[in-house]
Design an enzyme around this catalytic site. Structure first.
Site, short mmCIF file in Angstrom:
data_model
loop_
_atom_site.label_atom_id
_atom_site.label_comp_id
_atom_site.label_asym_id
_atom_site.label_seq_id
_atom_site.Cartn_x
_atom_site.Cartn_y
_atom_site.Cartn_z
N CYS A 3 0.84 -1.20 0.00
CA CYS A 3 0.00 0.00 0.00
C CYS A 3 0.88 1.26 0.00
O CYS A 3 2.08 1.20 0.24
CB CYS A 3 -0.89 0.04 1.24
N VAL A 4 0.24 2.40 -0.24
CA VAL A 4 0.92 3.69 -0.21
C VAL A 4 0.15 4.62 0.73
O VAL A 4 -1.08 4.57 0.79
CB VAL A 4 1.03 4.30 -1.62
#
Length: 197
Positions: A38-39
């Site tokens: 994820c970011v």
């Protein structure tokens, strides 16, 4: 509270955790999140001294037959929601600065983890460039999970890279999959009728 004089562990203990698919703004409490592929993007207005963070799993998601709940995990929704919340608090887009993290490869069982992390990182950079919001620092990709702590009042962000052992990878993967599974469940039927006016 002056977090600048505190040890990082104490700041982490006081931080509010941001889960996958979530975003939040705050002007007082540290915000934290744990990332795999994820970011997380932190946006900050230095004049107003307010900022926020999001955590997204994929650049975009198509609307499901159950409605738009799946959009919560997508980068395009997470970025717009965070930006609009900050603008609603009085932040000005021309003053915003960004810091972004994540997109790591923590599990590569199907050969797709790297591409997901890279797609997330590329999306974040492209979105910020398109919106003319400078990316002042970032830490993307690599074989690490990351713990992020963001101080919304100062715009400071701390990124701790963690060599991903199987236990850490399983915790991150389990959290991401559990959240994604909630999106696949059909909402409970209700007898209540909603009247629009």
């Amino acid at each position: 509270m002056d977090y600048a004089k505190m040890p990082a562990r104490e700041i982490e203990r006081l931080a509010r955790n941001v889960h996958p698919g979530a975003w939040t703004i705050d002007s007082s409490q540290p915000l934290a999140t744990l990332l795999g592929s994820c970011v997380a993007v932190c946006l900050y207005d230095p004049l107003l001294r307010v900022g926020g963070i999001n955590h997204f799993m994929l650049p975009d998601l198509a609307r499901s037959r159950h409605g738009d709940v799946d959009s919560l995990l997508s980068g395009n929704f997470a970025m717009e929601a965070l930006l609009n919340a900050l603008l609603g608090k009085g932040a000005k887009k021309v003053r915003l600065q960004a810091k972004a993290f994540g997109g790591g490869t923590i599990i590569d069982t199907d050969g797709g983890s790297l591409s997901i992390g890279m797609r997330n990182a590329n999306f974040a950079k492209e979105w910020l460039e398109r919106e003319s919001i400078p990316l002042t620092s970032s830490d993307f990709l690599g074989p690490w999970s990351r713990k992020i702590i963001f101080l919304p009042t100062t715009g400071d962000a701390f990124c701790k890279r963690m060599v991903t052992n199987m236990a850490t990878a399983e915790v991150i993967a389990r959290e991401e999959k559990a959240y994604a599974q909630t999106l696949l469940q059909k909402p409970a039927a209700t007898d209540k009728k909603i009247e629009l006016f």
